[in-house]
Scaffold this motif. Sequence first.
Motif, PDB file in Angstrom:
ATOM      1  N   LEU A 174       4.031  -4.671  -2.586  1.00 26.69           N
ATOM      2  CA  LEU A 174       5.109  -3.983  -3.279  1.00 26.69           C
ATOM      3  C   LEU A 174       4.768  -2.508  -3.323  1.00 26.69           C
ATOM      4  O   LEU A 174       3.644  -2.122  -3.665  1.00 26.69           O
ATOM      5  CB  LEU A 174       5.294  -4.535  -4.706  1.00 26.69           C
ATOM      6  CG  LEU A 174       6.449  -4.016  -5.578  1.00 26.69           C
ATOM      7  CD1 LEU A 174       6.243  -2.605  -6.085  1.00 26.69           C
ATOM      8  CD2 LEU A 174       7.801  -4.109  -4.875  1.00 26.69           C
ATOM      9  N   SER A 175       5.731  -1.695  -2.962  1.00 29.19           N
ATOM     10  CA  SER A 175       5.494  -0.270  -2.935  1.00 29.19           C
ATOM     11  C   SER A 175       6.806   0.395  -3.299  1.00 29.19           C
ATOM     12  O   SER A 175       7.864  -0.218  -3.175  1.00 29.19           O
ATOM     13  CB  SER A 175       5.040   0.066  -1.516  1.00 29.19           C
ATOM     14  OG  SER A 175       4.879   1.432  -1.356  1.00 29.19           O
ATOM     15  N   GLY A 176       6.750   1.619  -3.794  1.00 26.89           N
ATOM     16  CA  GLY A 176       8.005   2.206  -4.225  1.00 26.89           C
ATOM     17  C   GLY A 176       8.006   3.718  -4.243  1.00 26.89           C
ATOM     18  O   GLY A 176       6.965   4.368  -4.177  1.00 26.89           O
ATOM     19  N   ASP A 177       9.195   4.279  -4.331  1.00 22.63           N
ATOM     20  CA  ASP A 177       9.359   5.726  -4.444  1.00 22.63           C
ATOM     21  C   ASP A 177      10.402   6.017  -5.511  1.00 22.63           C
ATOM     22  O   ASP A 177      11.377   5.281  -5.647  1.00 22.63           O
ATOM     23  CB  ASP A 177       9.838   6.316  -3.119  1.00 22.63           C
ATOM     24  CG  ASP A 177       8.807   6.158  -2.028  1.00 22.63           C
ATOM     25  OD1 ASP A 177       7.732   6.751  -2.154  1.00 22.63           O
ATOM     26  OD2 ASP A 177       9.076   5.406  -1.068  1.00 22.63           O
ATOM     27  N   ARG A 178      10.188   7.119  -6.196  1.00 21.22           N
ATOM     28  CA  ARG A 178      11.202   7.573  -7.149  1.00 21.22           C
ATOM     29  C   ARG A 178      12.221   8.423  -6.400  1.00 21.22           C
ATOM     30  O   ARG A 178      11.827   9.381  -5.731  1.00 21.22           O
ATOM     31  CB  ARG A 178      10.541   8.457  -8.206  1.00 21.22           C
ATOM     32  CG  ARG A 178      10.294   7.729  -9.482  1.00 21.22           C
ATOM     33  CD  ARG A 178       9.811   8.668 -10.529  1.00 21.22           C
ATOM     34  NE  ARG A 178       8.523   9.254 -10.173  1.00 21.22           N
ATOM     35  CZ  ARG A 178       7.916  10.151 -10.934  1.00 21.22           C
ATOM     36  NH1 ARG A 178       8.471  10.570 -12.043  1.00 21.22           N
ATOM     37  NH2 ARG A 178       6.757  10.645 -10.567  1.00 21.22           N
TER      38      ARG A 178
ATOM     39  N   LEU B 204      10.619  -0.689  -3.298  1.00 15.78           N
ATOM     40  CA  LEU B 204      11.459  -0.419  -4.453  1.00 15.78           C
ATOM     41  C   LEU B 204      11.882   1.045  -4.469  1.00 15.78           C
ATOM     42  O   LEU B 204      11.042   1.938  -4.317  1.00 15.78           O
ATOM     43  CB  LEU B 204      10.612  -0.718  -5.695  1.00 15.78           C
ATOM     44  CG  LEU B 204      10.962  -0.047  -7.007  1.00 15.78           C
ATOM     45  CD1 LEU B 204      12.142  -0.740  -7.633  1.00 15.78           C
ATOM     46  CD2 LEU B 204       9.768  -0.099  -7.915  1.00 15.78           C
TER      47      LEU B 204
ATOM     48  N   ALA C 262      12.846   3.414  -7.128  1.00 12.92           N
ATOM     49  CA  ALA C 262      12.705   3.326  -8.585  1.00 12.92           C
ATOM     50  C   ALA C 262      13.689   4.271  -9.267  1.00 12.92           C
ATOM     51  O   ALA C 262      13.317   5.305  -9.820  1.00 12.92           O
ATOM     52  CB  ALA C 262      11.263   3.616  -8.983  1.00 12.92           C
TER      53      ALA C 262
ATOM     54  N   GLN D 298      13.255   5.236 -12.964  1.00 11.12           N
ATOM     55  CA  GLN D 298      12.125   6.126 -13.257  1.00 11.12           C
ATOM     56  C   GLN D 298      12.448   7.590 -13.001  1.00 11.12           C
ATOM     57  O   GLN D 298      11.685   8.465 -13.386  1.00 11.12           O
ATOM     58  CB  GLN D 298      10.894   5.679 -12.476  1.00 11.12           C
ATOM     59  CG  GLN D 298      10.363   4.366 -13.040  1.00 11.12           C
ATOM     60  CD  GLN D 298       9.101   3.893 -12.376  1.00 11.12           C
ATOM     61  OE1 GLN D 298       8.715   4.411 -11.337  1.00 11.12           O
ATOM     62  NE2 GLN D 298       8.468   2.895 -12.954  1.00 11.12           N
TER      63      GLN D 298
ATOM     64  N   TYR E 283       5.608   4.621 -18.642  1.00 12.45           N
ATOM     65  CA  TYR E 283       5.783   4.572 -17.192  1.00 12.45           C
ATOM     66  C   TYR E 283       4.888   3.510 -16.516  1.00 12.45           C
ATOM     67  O   TYR E 283       5.357   2.715 -15.698  1.00 12.45           O
ATOM     68  CB  TYR E 283       5.498   5.964 -16.618  1.00 12.45           C
ATOM     69  CG  TYR E 283       5.890   6.167 -15.183  1.00 12.45           C
ATOM     70  CD1 TYR E 283       7.064   6.814 -14.836  1.00 12.45           C
ATOM     71  CD2 TYR E 283       5.062   5.722 -14.151  1.00 12.45           C
ATOM     72  CE1 TYR E 283       7.414   7.007 -13.507  1.00 12.45           C
ATOM     73  CE2 TYR E 283       5.414   5.913 -12.834  1.00 12.45           C
ATOM     74  CZ  TYR E 283       6.580   6.563 -12.519  1.00 12.45           C
ATOM     75  OH  TYR E 283       6.932   6.738 -11.210  1.00 12.45           O
TER      76      TYR E 283
ATOM     77  N   GLN F 143       5.919   0.284 -14.203  1.00 16.52           N
ATOM     78  CA  GLN F 143       5.389   0.111 -12.852  1.00 16.52           C
ATOM     79  C   GLN F 143       4.730  -1.270 -12.726  1.00 16.52           C
ATOM     80  O   GLN F 143       4.804  -1.894 -11.671  1.00 16.52           O
ATOM     81  CB  GLN F 143       4.405   1.227 -12.516  1.00 16.52           C
ATOM     82  CG  GLN F 143       4.040   1.228 -11.059  1.00 16.52           C
ATOM     83  CD  GLN F 143       3.781   2.623 -10.522  1.00 16.52           C
ATOM     84  OE1 GLN F 143       4.356   3.596 -11.006  1.00 16.52           O
ATOM     85  NE2 GLN F 143       2.922   2.730  -9.550  1.00 16.52           N
TER      86      GLN F 143
ATOM     87  N   ASP G   6       7.434  -3.557 -11.981  1.00 15.65           N
ATOM     88  CA  ASP G   6       7.847  -3.392 -10.578  1.00 15.65           C
ATOM     89  C   ASP G   6       6.970  -4.217  -9.647  1.00 15.65           C
ATOM     90  O   ASP G   6       7.431  -4.756  -8.644  1.00 15.65           O
ATOM     91  CB  ASP G   6       7.687  -1.928 -10.113  1.00 15.65           C
ATOM     92  CG  ASP G   6       8.567  -0.966 -10.869  1.00 15.65           C
ATOM     93  OD1 ASP G   6       9.505  -1.431 -11.544  1.00 15.65           O
ATOM     94  OD2 ASP G   6       8.304   0.249 -10.787  1.00 15.65           O
ATOM     95  N   ILE G   7       5.692  -4.242  -9.965  1.00 17.27           N
ATOM     96  CA  ILE G   7       4.742  -4.892  -9.068  1.00 17.27           C
ATOM     97  C   ILE G   7       4.665  -6.396  -9.335  1.00 17.27           C
ATOM     98  O   ILE G   7       4.622  -7.206  -8.422  1.00 17.27           O
ATOM     99  CB  ILE G   7       3.348  -4.244  -9.228  1.00 17.27           C
ATOM    100  CG1 ILE G   7       3.408  -2.773  -8.794  1.00 17.27           C
ATOM    101  CG2 ILE G   7       2.295  -5.015  -8.429  1.00 17.27           C
ATOM    102  CD1 ILE G   7       2.183  -1.956  -9.192  1.00 17.27           C
TER     103      ILE G   7
ATOM    104  N   VAL H 117      -0.855  -3.155  -3.231  1.00 19.67           N
ATOM    105  CA  VAL H 117       0.005  -2.002  -3.485  1.00 19.67           C
ATOM    106  C   VAL H 117      -0.553  -0.776  -2.761  1.00 19.67           C
ATOM    107  O   VAL H 117      -1.566  -0.214  -3.165  1.00 19.67           O
ATOM    108  CB  VAL H 117       0.095  -1.696  -5.007  1.00 19.67           C
ATOM    109  CG1 VAL H 117       1.179  -0.661  -5.270  1.00 19.67           C
ATOM    110  CG2 VAL H 117       0.369  -2.958  -5.807  1.00 19.67           C
TER     111      VAL H 117
ATOM    112  N   GLN I 121      -1.875   7.304  -8.129  1.00 24.48           N
ATOM    113  CA  GLN I 121      -1.275   6.091  -8.686  1.00 24.48           C
ATOM    114  C   GLN I 121      -2.316   5.071  -9.160  1.00 24.48           C
ATOM    115  O   GLN I 121      -1.965   4.037  -9.723  1.00 24.48           O
ATOM    116  CB  GLN I 121      -0.374   5.431  -7.633  1.00 24.48           C
ATOM    117  CG  GLN I 121       0.784   6.309  -7.179  1.00 24.48           C
ATOM    118  CD  GLN I 121       1.788   6.538  -8.289  1.00 24.48           C
ATOM    119  OE1 GLN I 121       2.311   5.598  -8.867  1.00 24.48           O
ATOM    120  NE2 GLN I 121       2.032   7.803  -8.616  1.00 24.48           N
TER     121      GLN I 121
END
Length: 355
Positions: A32-36, A66, A68, A71, A154, A158, A161-162, A170, A176
């Motif tokens: 799982l990985s993400g960006d705002r 994801l 985000a 966020q 936050y 997160q 999210d994970i 991750v 992070q």
Amino acid sequence: MSDRTPSQQAALDRSALLEQRVHSEPHRFRVLSGDRPTGPLHVGHYFGTLANRVRLQNIGVEVIVLIADYQVLTDQRTGRDLPATVRGIVADYVAAGLDPTRSTIFTHSAVPALNELVLPFLSLVSDAELHRNPTVKAETDATGRPPTGLMLTYPVHQAADILFCRANLVPVGFDQLPHIETTRVIARRFNERYTERPLFPEPAPLLTRTPMLMGLDGHKMSKTRGNGIALGATEDETAAMIRRAPTDSDRQVTYDPARRPGIANLIELLCTVTGDEPRQLADQIGHRGAGHLKQELTGALNKLLRPLRRRRMELLTDPGYLDRVLNAGNAHARRLADETLAEVHDALGMTYPNR
Ligand code: TRP
């Protein structure tokens, strides 16, 4: 990037070992990985995580990404024009090689059950732990205001999210790591407190070789600061940004991160593209000076990004396709989150009719 603390070095060493396991048993991992979506993705994202996600996908790891969007609210200066930013990011992902038929791309706001996990998770961390998080501190300082409740919590979001999809890997940059640590703590405490068989894995961070690229102004490359080269920037815009990057008056190019951070940063960026070693590259450029270094960097980056940028342009002409990608990803994420939330309800003894 060059002066690592012992704990950063230890994290890198662990990542290298983990990398070997991922290669021999890709099917045991879910990423799982993400960006705002605070702005367009830039080359820091590309080298830091995006290229890594694509690589993991291509060796057979399940990849869930994801966007985000909730966020974005942690920093109210940003987040204007979300629809264009979000579609642009989906285009970046697909253009970089994330394959929507194998990988999942979704937004926070489309998955209520993910967000609901934040409530039980909040009960597992103390106020003091939240205040100690160095990345939250740094981000709060950057806003120049006291932290909102959302900013302070936050790392808990997160964790949701994970853990909503029970990811065990991750890919992230150094900044992070504190959040991943909080995620591990929450997983462990939930399992200890509420379940006989562990419900959540303790996810491991996977660092890339270039986890933290500086922006062209010497600060961390960030969408908010606008100091990174957007993946979707034109070749001319790329050239202009690199031309403006601060250097110094020393004619000879040398690699000296402590005394010459501007030059060192340009060298590191170029090495990230070419795979060269910073000192050797600096020697090669030597007396030809910073102007030459900048030309080389511009050429190398534009060449590397050319196919991605072409594909990105094509994708943006078909917003219907990008929306279908998101719809399918959102539906898959909702299924995973609903399953996890149901098990969380069971573990918490909420076994009367509630779904
Ligand atoms: N905090 C990450 C960033 O600022 C974005 C993010 C949100 C994320 N949720 C995540 C990253 C879950 C990895 C896993 O870039």
